[in-house]
Design a protein around this motif. Sequence first.
Motif, PDB file in Angstrom:
ATOM      1  N   UNK A  49      57.639  48.491   8.508  1.00 38.79           N
ATOM      2  CA  UNK A  49      56.924  47.414   8.058  1.00 38.79           C
ATOM      3  C   UNK A  49      57.408  45.957   8.740  1.00 38.79           C
ATOM      4  N   UNK A  50      56.830  44.898   9.011  1.00 38.52           N
ATOM      5  CA  UNK A  50      55.239  44.913   8.469  1.00 38.52           C
ATOM      6  C   UNK A  50      54.442  45.871   9.381  1.00 38.52           C
ATOM      7  N   UNK A  51      53.345  46.586   8.979  1.00 33.22           N
ATOM      8  CA  UNK A  51      52.439  47.135   9.788  1.00 33.22           C
ATOM      9  C   UNK A  51      51.328  46.284   9.434  1.00 33.22           C
ATOM     10  N   UNK A  52      50.427  45.751  10.390  1.00 30.61           N
ATOM     11  CA  UNK A  52      49.294  44.998  10.293  1.00 30.61           C
ATOM     12  C   UNK A  52      48.197  45.620  11.092  1.00 30.61           C
ATOM     13  N   UNK A  53      47.044  45.657  10.312  1.00 32.63           N
ATOM     14  CA  UNK A  53      45.808  45.897  11.152  1.00 32.63           C
ATOM     15  C   UNK A  53      44.784  44.922  10.820  1.00 32.63           C
ATOM     16  N   UNK A  54      43.948  44.596  12.166  1.00 33.08           N
ATOM     17  CA  UNK A  54      42.971  43.759  11.736  1.00 33.08           C
ATOM     18  C   UNK A  54      41.358  44.597  12.264  1.00 33.08           C
ATOM     19  N   UNK A  55      40.806  44.590  11.289  1.00 36.52           N
ATOM     20  CA  UNK A  55      39.581  45.346  11.177  1.00 36.52           C
ATOM     21  C   UNK A  55      39.650  46.739  11.565  1.00 36.52           C
ATOM     22  N   UNK A  56      40.834  47.445  11.006  1.00 33.40           N
ATOM     23  CA  UNK A  56      41.252  48.949  11.227  1.00 33.40           C
ATOM     24  C   UNK A  56      42.026  49.219  12.490  1.00 33.40           C
ATOM     25  N   UNK A  57      42.318  47.971  13.208  1.00 35.22           N
ATOM     26  CA  UNK A  57      42.832  48.276  14.574  1.00 35.22           C
ATOM     27  C   UNK A  57      44.280  47.507  14.362  1.00 35.22           C
ATOM     28  N   UNK A  58      45.399  48.387  15.008  1.00 37.55           N
ATOM     29  CA  UNK A  58      46.682  47.870  14.836  1.00 37.55           C
ATOM     30  C   UNK A  58      46.815  46.549  15.868  1.00 37.55           C
ATOM     31  N   UNK A  59      47.620  45.687  14.984  1.00 41.83           N
ATOM     32  CA  UNK A  59      47.866  44.283  15.742  1.00 41.83           C
ATOM     33  C   UNK A  59      49.221  44.316  16.392  1.00 41.83           C
ATOM     34  N   UNK A  60      49.396  44.157  17.642  1.00 41.95           N
ATOM     35  CA  UNK A  60      50.889  43.849  18.290  1.00 41.95           C
ATOM     36  C   UNK A  60      51.267  42.510  18.131  1.00 41.95           C
TER      37      UNK A  60
ATOM     38  N   UNK B 143      54.225  35.133  -2.603  1.00 39.47           N
ATOM     39  CA  UNK B 143      54.865  34.088  -1.684  1.00 39.47           C
ATOM     40  C   UNK B 143      56.040  33.773  -2.286  1.00 39.47           C
ATOM     41  N   UNK B 144      56.209  33.688  -3.475  1.00 40.21           N
ATOM     42  CA  UNK B 144      57.428  33.678  -4.513  1.00 40.21           C
ATOM     43  C   UNK B 144      58.468  34.548  -3.949  1.00 40.21           C
ATOM     44  N   UNK B 145      58.088  35.903  -3.827  1.00 39.47           N
ATOM     45  CA  UNK B 145      58.804  36.910  -3.390  1.00 39.47           C
ATOM     46  C   UNK B 145      59.640  36.637  -2.158  1.00 39.47           C
ATOM     47  N   UNK B 146      58.734  36.323  -1.186  1.00 38.27           N
ATOM     48  CA  UNK B 146      59.297  35.913  -0.144  1.00 38.27           C
ATOM     49  C   UNK B 146      60.309  34.483   0.222  1.00 38.27           C
TER      50      UNK B 146
ATOM     51  N   UNK C 123      44.797  43.919   7.102  1.00 31.15           N
ATOM     52  CA  UNK C 123      45.695  44.766   6.093  1.00 31.15           C
ATOM     53  C   UNK C 123      47.129  44.512   6.563  1.00 31.15           C
ATOM     54  N   UNK C 124      48.098  44.040   5.616  1.00 36.50           N
ATOM     55  CA  UNK C 124      49.321  43.926   5.794  1.00 36.50           C
ATOM     56  C   UNK C 124      50.322  44.725   4.779  1.00 36.50           C
ATOM     57  N   UNK C 125      50.877  45.829   5.428  1.00 34.04           N
ATOM     58  CA  UNK C 125      51.855  46.807   4.597  1.00 34.04           C
ATOM     59  C   UNK C 125      53.136  46.081   4.691  1.00 34.04           C
ATOM     60  N   UNK C 126      53.654  45.670   3.615  1.00 32.67           N
ATOM     61  CA  UNK C 126      54.983  45.003   3.589  1.00 32.67           C
ATOM     62  C   UNK C 126      56.025  45.563   2.638  1.00 32.67           C
ATOM     63  N   UNK C 127      57.312  45.514   2.853  1.00 35.04           N
ATOM     64  CA  UNK C 127      58.192  45.874   1.851  1.00 35.04           C
ATOM     65  C   UNK C 127      58.775  44.607   1.554  1.00 35.04           C
ATOM     66  N   UNK C 128      59.340  44.286   0.343  1.00 27.98           N
ATOM     67  CA  UNK C 128      59.865  42.963  -0.233  1.00 27.98           C
ATOM     68  C   UNK C 128      61.226  42.770   0.042  1.00 27.98           C
ATOM     69  N   UNK C 129      61.746  43.954   0.639  1.00 28.67           N
ATOM     70  CA  UNK C 129      63.258  43.675   1.111  1.00 28.67           C
ATOM     71  C   UNK C 129      63.345  43.546   2.699  1.00 28.67           C
ATOM     72  N   UNK C 130      62.122  43.736   3.150  1.00 27.86           N
ATOM     73  CA  UNK C 130      62.275  43.807   4.666  1.00 27.86           C
ATOM     74  C   UNK C 130      62.423  42.456   5.074  1.00 27.86           C
ATOM     75  N   UNK C 131      63.563  42.200   5.915  1.00 28.95           N
ATOM     76  CA  UNK C 131      63.760  40.590   6.555  1.00 28.95           C
ATOM     77  C   UNK C 131      62.527  40.328   7.316  1.00 28.95           C
ATOM     78  N   UNK C 132      62.216  41.384   8.225  1.00 24.71           N
ATOM     79  CA  UNK C 132      61.128  41.109   9.292  1.00 24.71           C
ATOM     80  C   UNK C 132      59.827  40.719   8.819  1.00 24.71           C
ATOM     81  N   UNK C 133      59.358  41.349   7.527  1.00 30.86           N
ATOM     82  CA  UNK C 133      58.249  40.857   6.811  1.00 30.86           C
ATOM     83  C   UNK C 133      58.261  39.517   6.288  1.00 30.86           C
ATOM     84  N   UNK C 134      59.590  39.109   5.895  1.00 28.83           N
ATOM     85  CA  UNK C 134      59.731  37.682   5.615  1.00 28.83           C
ATOM     86  C   UNK C 134      59.520  36.741   6.871  1.00 28.83           C
ATOM     87  N   UNK C 135      59.907  37.252   7.682  1.00 31.54           N
ATOM     88  CA  UNK C 135      59.783  36.390   9.100  1.00 31.54           C
ATOM     89  C   UNK C 135      58.054  36.365   9.405  1.00 31.54           C
TER      90      UNK C 135
END
Length: 224
Positions: free
Chosen positions: A199-210, A137-140, A64-76
């Motif tokens: 953002x980004x907030x990322x979870x793999x199989x329901x667990x937060x990814x550091x 992909x185009x938006x980033x 699960x990827x939670x992203x904001x399209x204005x967020x530069x860290x999400x782009x990274x």
Amino acid sequence: MTTKRTNWLAIWISAAVVVLLVAVGGIAVWMSNQATAPAESPGSAVVDTRTGAISIGEGDDVLDEYVDFMCPICGDFNDIYGETVRDLVAAGELTLNLHPISILDRYSQGTEYSTRAAAATYCVADANPDAVYPFFESLYANQPAEGSTGLTDEQLIGYAADAGAGDAESCIADGEYRDYVTQITEETPVQPGAQGIGTPTVLLNGEFVALTGDPEADIASRVR
């Protein structure tokens, strides 16, 4: 003998006050209903309207990827992790749940770019589910800087058409899912130790990814 006169003025004033109170009460109830009424949700089969997830792929593991399209860290994040995620999805090992959310509208000079871009992604999902990831992909690839006005609706429509979702034009122009984005953003899980949604907030199989910057260690090696 004195004749008791009816004070019609007082009666009229009292009646007017009652009518006014009823009207105000009715307006308050209407406003309350408007505030709590669910927003129109996307109709695409690939969208979980409860969570806002747009599902891509059919793998047993779920990212699960939670992203904001204005967020530069999400782009990274997309630059660093995108290829690994795409390969895992293509190999049938991973299902990607994209959650376009809006927390950075204040950085687009009043155009509410984060909300518009997220809503446009749901429009694309309605028009053609296969176009979602190319549009993403185009938006980033063309991500506007924080503090700019962001992409215009016309640009969003153009990228949607390029991705294969030309039928999303009216949905994007009308801002059809903006209210839905606002509501679903509030459901974003808060990362441990954080004070609020990020953002980004990322979870793999329901667990937060550091996120360490190593897609192999953070994601690929943990996919069954």
